[in-house]
Design an enzyme around this catalytic site. Sequence first.
Site, short mmCIF file in Angstrom:
data_model
loop_
_atom_site.label_atom_id
_atom_site.label_comp_id
_atom_site.label_asym_id
_atom_site.label_seq_id
_atom_site.Cartn_x
_atom_site.Cartn_y
_atom_site.Cartn_z
N LYS A 209 0.91 -1.11 0.11
CA LYS A 209 -0.18 0.09 0.16
C LYS A 209 0.93 1.14 0.06
O LYS A 209 1.50 1.47 1.17
CB LYS A 209 -0.97 -0.05 1.29
CG LYS A 209 -1.91 0.86 1.41
CD LYS A 209 -1.91 2.07 0.93
CE LYS A 209 -2.25 3.15 2.04
NZ LYS A 209 -2.05 4.62 1.59
N SER A 262 5.11 7.40 9.87
CA SER A 262 5.34 8.29 11.06
C SER A 262 5.14 7.32 12.49
O SER A 262 4.65 6.30 12.32
CB SER A 262 4.45 9.27 11.20
OG SER A 262 2.76 8.69 11.11
N THR A 263 5.78 7.87 13.54
CA THR A 263 5.59 7.37 14.71
C THR A 263 4.02 6.96 15.26
O THR A 263 3.97 6.13 15.84
CB THR A 263 6.53 8.02 15.92
OG1 THR A 263 7.88 7.93 15.38
CG2 THR A 263 6.74 7.39 17.22
N ILE A 265 1.27 6.84 13.77
CA ILE A 265 0.53 5.72 13.01
C ILE A 265 1.16 4.42 13.18
O ILE A 265 0.45 3.38 13.46
CB ILE A 265 0.75 6.01 11.34
CG1 ILE A 265 -0.10 7.34 11.09
CG2 ILE A 265 -0.16 4.81 10.52
CD1 ILE A 265 -1.56 7.55 11.13
N GLU A 283 9.63 1.24 10.83
CA GLU A 283 10.69 2.00 10.37
C GLU A 283 9.87 3.50 10.57
O GLU A 283 9.39 3.84 9.89
CB GLU A 283 11.18 1.98 9.00
CG GLU A 283 11.72 0.63 8.75
CD GLU A 283 13.14 0.46 9.23
OE1 GLU A 283 13.80 1.49 9.74
OE2 GLU A 283 13.73 -0.63 9.12
N CYS A 317 13.55 10.56 6.64
CA CYS A 317 13.49 10.15 8.01
C CYS A 317 14.67 10.28 8.95
O CYS A 317 14.58 10.54 10.12
CB CYS A 317 13.01 8.51 8.24
SG CYS A 317 14.10 7.71 7.19
N GLU A 414 9.57 16.00 14.81
CA GLU A 414 10.16 15.74 13.52
C GLU A 414 9.23 16.97 12.56
O GLU A 414 8.08 16.75 12.53
CB GLU A 414 9.69 14.48 13.08
CG GLU A 414 10.48 13.89 11.82
CD GLU A 414 9.84 12.49 11.21
OE1 GLU A 414 8.96 12.28 11.72
OE2 GLU A 414 10.81 11.98 10.94
P1 NAP Z 1 2.18 8.33 7.39
O1 NAP Z 1 1.21 9.36 7.75
O2 NAP Z 1 2.47 7.43 8.93
O3 NAP Z 1 1.90 7.22 6.40
C1 NAP Z 1 2.73 6.25 6.05
C2 NAP Z 1 1.69 5.06 5.46
O4 NAP Z 1 0.78 4.63 6.15
C3 NAP Z 1 0.99 5.84 4.37
O5 NAP Z 1 0.96 5.01 3.30
C4 NAP Z 1 -0.34 5.90 4.88
O6 NAP Z 1 -1.31 6.08 4.08
C5 NAP Z 1 -0.47 4.78 5.79
N1 NAP Z 1 -1.50 4.99 6.70
C6 NAP Z 1 -1.78 6.11 7.38
N2 NAP Z 1 -2.69 5.78 8.48
C7 NAP Z 1 -2.81 4.40 8.65
C8 NAP Z 1 -3.41 3.30 9.38
N3 NAP Z 1 -4.27 3.88 10.54
N4 NAP Z 1 -3.33 2.12 9.43
C9 NAP Z 1 -2.42 1.66 8.46
N5 NAP Z 1 -1.78 2.37 7.59
C10 NAP Z 1 -1.87 3.92 7.61
O7 NAP Z 1 3.78 8.62 7.37
P2 NAP Z 1 4.14 9.81 5.98
O8 NAP Z 1 3.54 11.17 6.33
O9 NAP Z 1 3.53 9.26 4.94
O10 NAP Z 1 5.62 9.77 5.87
C11 NAP Z 1 6.41 10.38 6.88
C12 NAP Z 1 7.07 9.78 7.95
O11 NAP Z 1 7.61 8.51 7.73
C13 NAP Z 1 7.99 10.49 9.05
O12 NAP Z 1 7.69 10.45 10.36
C14 NAP Z 1 9.27 9.81 8.46
O13 NAP Z 1 10.42 9.86 9.34
C15 NAP Z 1 9.03 8.33 8.28
N6 NAP Z 1 10.03 7.73 7.66
C16 NAP Z 1 10.69 6.60 8.24
C17 NAP Z 1 11.58 6.01 7.47
C18 NAP Z 1 12.60 4.93 8.30
O14 NAP Z 1 13.09 4.21 7.53
N7 NAP Z 1 12.64 4.96 9.57
C19 NAP Z 1 11.72 6.05 6.05
C20 NAP Z 1 10.83 6.98 5.54
C21 NAP Z 1 9.93 7.86 6.29
P3 NAP Z 1 -1.76 7.52 3.38
O15 NAP Z 1 -0.75 8.14 2.70
O16 NAP Z 1 -2.83 7.16 2.61
O17 NAP Z 1 -2.15 8.47 4.68
#
Ligand code: NAP
Length: 504
Positions: A209, A262-263, A265, A283, A317, A414
Amino acid sequence: MTKKKVIKKKATKKKVAKKASHKISKGMVFEYAPAPESTKVEILPKYGNFIGGKFVAPKSGKYMESRNPATGELITKIALSNASDIDSAVKAARKAYTETWSKLSGMDRGKYLFRIARIIQERSRELAILETMDGGKPIKESRDVDLPLVAQHFFYNAGWADKLDYVMPGKKVKSIGVCGQIIPWNFPLMMAAWKIAPALACGNTIVLKPAEQTSLTALRLAEICKEAGLPDGVVNIVTGAGETGAALVEHKGVNKIAFTGSTDIGKHIARTAGKTDKKLTMELGGKSANIIFADAAIDQAVDGVVNGIYFNQGHVCCAGSRLLVEESVKDIVLKKLQKRMKQIRVGNPLDKNTDLGAINSKEQFDKIKSLVKQGKTEGGEFWQAPCSLPTKGYFFAPCYFVDQSGSASISREEVFGPVLSITTFRTPEEAVIKANDTAYGLAAGVWSEKGSKIHKVAAGLRAGVIWANTYNKFDATSPFGGFKESGYGREGGRHGLLPYLEVR
Ligand code: NAP
Ligand code: MG
């Protein structure tokens, strides 16, 4: 040469020097003519889900818009999928797992992965352009960083497919089944590759997804799987919103969830999956520190800091979003940092000269603006590079805050944007304490000419990845992942295979 001529030549030289210094004082060393990427990528008006080897319409018949954040233009429409689409994808993945993929030898699985890797290389220009159009990152990054790494992850994991007996010598390993993979918008295709390549090498099938803002390259990867002749149902790609991801986490037919995002979610997913026997890797976010010691090569360190936080608009990230600088070199570091930041070219991501592209979405743009606004009320000094921004799209000039208190939001949260938080330290011990004073533990950078100091400081840092005299360097052979609220499990290297295997 006559005396007159010599005098005239000197005068011209002086004039040229004056003109050049005028340009430098304005902040730009050279003005480049625009060099926009001219290759056109074919994009259909709408895309369904990739399930069982075919593109199919979402059951609800609903689609979402996918827009270019640099222009606001509509690129295409993508499926808004629900639990019923997820169910079809999980069933297709299960069928493919039991009937074909788990029965193939490692060598045969490896052949498919090598084929996918080669097609990615052949189509890398197209994939890079699409990534930049969909996500806003500069073409020079998607072309020179993301795409080579995407191909490398497939090549690297292809090599492991027939060598899994050596992942844990003396133990037997087995695939785990159907893997649900959920990825964010900052490195869309790279995150897909980090997840899909090791899972397939280990003999699992997949439902992926992608993030709703950036699903287009994952859908193109689905086409590549088809082109490579990958058996139907081995890789399924279902687009949608948060609820679509939630349906994947809740599905009883899924054996493992691999999440990057994100942390907040991540914690929510961990609570849901914790009630089942699903395997889980996370991650999550970061607030990583770059530590510059007085004995470091300052120019190199400043360049590394710029790369650490302003690369990909700070949508990383492991971005080095905090800078800890030894007090005695603070002034020189700030001076050099300002000079370097004035040279960052912000603008059209499809222009090959652009260093900093568009912020990925309106929501992220608003979040950055609001955190910076709040930061300005929390003390410290604020500085933003003086650059002209495009009038359309979401663009934010690189900036920093200096000497805010440790409790200020910019130094703790962040931001996920081109915003740096700077503080000082006096001793290596203080640097380690300050670097570790965060809820996260993803990455860190140490800048010093002394190897012994680097090793001592690195040993005290609670971060999954530590770079020495460099930053934001990735490699498929090296494990990546965090401590604390940055998550658990590793991606890349031999460690990255373990979450996709049952060890007996
Ligand atoms: P996000 O809002 O947590 O979304 C990540 C993914 O989860 C998206 O595909 C999102 O779908 C989906 N999602 C949202 N709500 C969900 C739920 N309740 N259940 C299951 N899936 C759900 O994060 P983001 O804003 O896309 O990305 C930024 C974050 O990713 C930052 O915090 C960054 O640090 C982190 N990140 C971490 C790493 C690492 O390796 N540690 C690498 C890259 C990014 P939708 O897009 O449709 O909302
Ligand atoms: Mg988009």
